[in-house]
Design a protein around this motif. Structure first.
Motif, mmCIF file in Angstrom:
data_model
loop_
_atom_site.group_PDB
_atom_site.id
_atom_site.type_symbol
_atom_site.label_atom_id
_atom_site.label_comp_id
_atom_site.label_asym_id
_atom_site.label_seq_id
_atom_site.Cartn_x
_atom_site.Cartn_y
_atom_site.Cartn_z
ATOM 1 N N MET A 62 0.844 -1.180 0.000
ATOM 2 C CA MET A 62 0.000 0.000 0.000
ATOM 3 C C MET A 62 0.884 1.235 0.000
ATOM 4 S SD MET A 62 -3.054 -1.350 0.235
ATOM 5 C CE MET A 62 -4.191 -0.093 0.870
ATOM 6 N N THR A 64 2.703 2.175 2.307
ATOM 7 C CA THR A 64 2.458 2.779 3.615
ATOM 8 C C THR A 64 3.297 2.068 4.668
ATOM 9 O OG1 THR A 64 0.183 3.267 2.966
ATOM 10 C CG2 THR A 64 0.669 3.348 5.313
ATOM 11 N N ASP A 94 3.575 6.807 2.365
ATOM 12 C CA ASP A 94 2.801 7.387 3.451
ATOM 13 C C ASP A 94 3.193 6.694 4.745
ATOM 14 O OD1 ASP A 94 1.063 9.190 2.048
ATOM 15 O OD2 ASP A 94 0.038 7.443 1.241
ATOM 16 N N SER A 95 2.813 7.303 5.857
ATOM 17 C CA SER A 95 3.062 6.618 7.118
ATOM 18 C C SER A 95 1.857 6.738 8.031
ATOM 19 C CB SER A 95 4.316 7.162 7.792
ATOM 20 O OG SER A 95 4.260 8.555 7.884
ATOM 21 N N LEU A 96 1.700 5.727 8.841
ATOM 22 C CA LEU A 96 0.649 5.700 9.857
ATOM 23 C C LEU A 96 1.341 5.498 11.194
ATOM 24 C CD1 LEU A 96 -1.938 3.300 8.199
ATOM 25 C CD2 LEU A 96 -2.212 5.766 8.565
ATOM 26 N N LEU A 97 1.053 6.397 12.120
ATOM 27 C CA LEU A 97 1.745 6.372 13.407
ATOM 28 C C LEU A 97 0.802 5.913 14.506
ATOM 29 C CD1 LEU A 97 4.190 7.237 15.223
ATOM 30 C CD2 LEU A 97 3.185 9.510 15.274
ATOM 31 N N CYS A 98 1.272 5.009 15.351
ATOM 32 C CA CYS A 98 0.546 4.658 16.575
ATOM 33 C C CYS A 98 1.389 5.081 17.762
ATOM 34 C CB CYS A 98 0.317 3.152 16.671
ATOM 35 S SG CYS A 98 -1.007 2.573 15.627
ATOM 36 N N SER A 110 -1.184 -2.230 19.113
ATOM 37 C CA SER A 110 -0.850 -1.309 18.024
ATOM 38 C C SER A 110 -0.170 -2.053 16.881
ATOM 39 C CB SER A 110 0.065 -0.195 18.535
ATOM 40 O OG SER A 110 -0.603 0.590 19.483
ATOM 41 N N LEU A 113 -2.796 -3.783 14.979
ATOM 42 C CA LEU A 113 -3.566 -2.813 14.197
ATOM 43 C C LEU A 113 -2.825 -2.455 12.913
ATOM 44 C CD1 LEU A 113 -5.929 -0.741 13.948
ATOM 45 C CD2 LEU A 113 -4.506 0.851 15.220
ATOM 46 N N LEU A 114 -1.547 -2.140 13.040
ATOM 47 C CA LEU A 114 -0.780 -1.725 11.854
ATOM 48 C C LEU A 114 -0.659 -2.875 10.857
ATOM 49 C CD1 LEU A 114 1.992 0.500 13.469
ATOM 50 C CD2 LEU A 114 0.093 1.250 12.020
ATOM 51 N N LYS A 117 -3.619 -3.200 8.834
ATOM 52 C CA LYS A 117 -3.780 -2.124 7.847
ATOM 53 C C LYS A 117 -2.858 -2.328 6.653
ATOM 54 C CE LYS A 117 -6.845 0.000 10.300
ATOM 55 N NZ LYS A 117 -8.260 -0.163 9.932
ATOM 56 N N LYS A 118 -2.190 -3.506 6.594
ATOM 57 C CA LYS A 118 -1.387 -3.891 5.428
ATOM 58 C C LYS A 118 -0.226 -2.939 5.156
ATOM 59 C CE LYS A 118 -4.291 -7.236 4.288
ATOM 60 N NZ LYS A 118 -3.862 -8.515 4.890
ATOM 61 N N GLU B 85 -4.967 10.665 22.017
ATOM 62 C CA GLU B 85 -4.751 9.224 21.870
ATOM 63 C C GLU B 85 -5.032 8.482 23.171
ATOM 64 O OE1 GLU B 85 -0.931 8.665 19.952
ATOM 65 O OE2 GLU B 85 -2.127 8.475 18.125
ATOM 66 N N SER B 95 -5.980 4.493 17.460
ATOM 67 C CA SER B 95 -5.851 5.656 16.595
ATOM 68 C C SER B 95 -4.686 5.491 15.640
ATOM 69 C CB SER B 95 -5.703 6.934 17.417
ATOM 70 O OG SER B 95 -4.690 6.785 18.362
ATOM 71 N N LEU B 97 -2.240 7.961 13.307
ATOM 72 C CA LEU B 97 -1.868 9.365 13.154
ATOM 73 C C LEU B 97 -1.121 9.574 11.848
ATOM 74 C CD1 LEU B 97 -1.423 12.220 14.423
ATOM 75 C CD2 LEU B 97 0.623 11.287 15.494
ATOM 76 N N LEU B 113 -5.704 8.664 2.625
ATOM 77 C CA LEU B 113 -5.117 7.454 3.206
ATOM 78 C C LEU B 113 -5.943 6.974 4.397
ATOM 79 C CD1 LEU B 113 -2.730 5.415 3.492
ATOM 80 C CD2 LEU B 113 -1.601 7.108 4.935
ATOM 81 N N LYS B 117 -8.359 3.594 5.054
ATOM 82 C CA LYS B 117 -8.104 2.640 6.139
ATOM 83 C C LYS B 117 -9.359 2.422 6.984
ATOM 84 C CE LYS B 117 -3.817 2.052 5.009
ATOM 85 N NZ LYS B 117 -3.464 0.839 4.251
#
Lengths: 342, 342
Positions: A62, A64, A94-98, A110, A113-114, A117-118, B85, B95, B97, B113, B117
């Protein structure tokens, strides 16, 4: 070179079904050698390795990256996240932060979860993700079975895990040695974390003090409050040490926040800095220029670490063989709170 | 009350197929009134509204909230993300971010994005997400067509958008009024953001100065460097103002970083604080206790805002009618950089 090819383009150009392309990419043995060669030839013609190709096709990606950090309000962690996200974006990810907090359980959640989200990889920012008891690191090994896991300033030897670290041991040993060389013998070590990095720093201080014959077990002051922002409470801890009769004329702190606690303590007690109290912090953060005199601190080359981490990750995602561990040296930045010679 | 019911439980208890339950939840007209009533009765019996029910069933939810902030290394934004959070986690939500940077284009990409998700809501932290030109806010309205959008310290009047704001105008007006009342007439306003919140703060300063007949257009100093951490550069800006012959004995800054630039400027020029230079910051951050004297600053009640935002969001997700805008007052916290009376 067509960089925006899809699996459909490959399938068409090779004259095989999409399922067959997919089987080739996954290394399935149910494809004839002849067909496999035909598909790989198409890939070769467009300059991709099969691995990068699979990702580039969006079969498995993705674009990500998942990032985990314990606490986004910690100056060091927040800065690391900032650098990494900018570098990932400039690489087209892109990045997704937990923000996980410090509990193992929420870290595991977490991570799940990540993964759900693939994401293409997971980056763990800060050494608190690694536990001394190795069974507690299972969540990282499990994740690494699915995607590469990158560790910023922590080490875990496991397949598909890459460690980029600052040599906190050497930096802290050097800081303590320099303070000793400037004439100080009564140097307190002030810390609040027993993470991998925290233990390395403490060991560096102890090594320098032991070498000089100055190590005293009561020269260690551990600060626990949960808040890394309450500078008055930190100063209060030092007041307590003094009121218990322990003399110190130097403080080496495991981060800049704690070092500012020492500066505050000196101001409250009318001690001249650096003559009556020398102070060294760690991280070379924004805080070093806030106080007066300004704070001598160890620059642990965070931006360099983040650049190297991102470059390593991009290599791994492109199917290249990358080093599993890289270590960088820190540097002492001399300012007004020490008598050190630069 | 069964809170962990699944769509299978409802289907079983109502004696209808899962598809029928789903059609009822989606408001489909292809369900007979009798069947619809039977399903809704089961839902009622367990104390759910259909809306909350659909979510509670996991039909439409991953129990995950998307958060966007421009820059995780900004102290104010990082703190807000930290509070939000923690509050979401205590409400059973994960969450994700995205740190977007300040460009509209990357904000739009991050929004896409997060929507992809399947988050249940999106929270925009900080007022820089709202643009003066309303067409630039289309990405927010588009997102709000899919999920509720929560704004922290910004206002956008649009369906399914909820605004929680601190009254920056009133806080800044009060700060300037108090500094004027303490005898200062030459008060410089030092800022570096023209966001919604930035404009409100500036307007508050101008209102107080105008009321007192003290407003001068050259009393505004805007600082642009991109770095909100370079305190020496900020002090340098004030040096420049002074060298151009503009006298000032008060500085009101739009955030604490800039205020520390003013403290640094005073130290470099041997000006006594607060007698020769009074300084007020904004955000009541960690930085207020780092300098000497400590910094008077406006507490904009960030934790309260975050609590209210989370509570509003939980209400919205439970199908309750919630207020579309809530405004909270700030408070001046008096420390050593002002002569103000508390």
């Amino acid at each position: 070179m067509m960089t925006n090819m899809t699996i459909y383009d490959i399938s068409e150009k090779a004259g095989v079904s999409i399922a067959t392309v997919s089987r080739v990419l996954n290394g399935s043995s149910s494809v004839s050698e002849k067909t496999r060669k035909k598909v790989l030839d198409v890939m070769d013609r467009y300059g991709y390795t099969p691995n990068a190709f699979a990702r580039g096709l969006g079969l498995n990606t993705m674009k990500t990256i998942g990032i985990m950090c314990a606490d986004s309000s910690d100056l060091y962690l927040a800065k690391a996240v900032y650098y990494i996200e900018q570098l990932l974006r400039s690489n087209g990810y892109d990045s997704l932060l937990c923000c996980t907090g410090y509990d193992l359980k929420t870290k595991e959640q977490s991570m799940d979860l990540l993964i759900s989200k693939k994401v293409d990889s997971i980056i763990l920012v800060g050494s608190n993700f690694i536990y001394e008891q190795d069974s507690d690191n299972k969540y990282i090994r499990d994740a690494a079975a699915e995607v590469p896991v990158m560790l910023l300033n922590a080490v875990l030897k496991a397949p598909n895990v890459y460690s980029i670290v600052s040599d906190d041991y050497a930096s802290m040993r050097e800081a303590a040695s320099q303070m000793i060389a400037s004439g100080r013998k009564d140097i307190l070590y002030f810390y609040n974390s027993a993470s991998y990095s925290g233990r390395r720093k403490l060991a560096g201080y102890r090594a320098a003090m032991r070498e000089a014959g100055l190590l005293r077990e009561n020269g260690l002051l551990q600060f626990y409050t949960g808040s890394h922002e309450d500078i008055h409470a930190m100063a209060g801890q030092l007041e307590k040490v003094k009121s218990e009769g322990l003399f110190f004329n130097g403080v080496i702190a495991a981060d800049d926040n704690l070092a500012l606690g020492a500066v505050k303590y000196a101001q409250k007690n009318g001690l001249k800095i650096p003559e009556e109290l020398s102070v060294i912090g760690y991280n070379n953060s924004l805080l070093t220029t806030c106080c007066d005199p300004e704070l001598t601190s160890i620059d642990n080359k965070l931006e360099t670490l983040c650049q190297h981490l991102t470059a390593t990750l991009m290599g791994v995602l492109n199917g290249e063989k990358m080093p599993e561990e890289a270590v960088f040296s820190g540097e002492i930045i001399h300012r007004g709170t020490t008598l050190l010679q630069s």
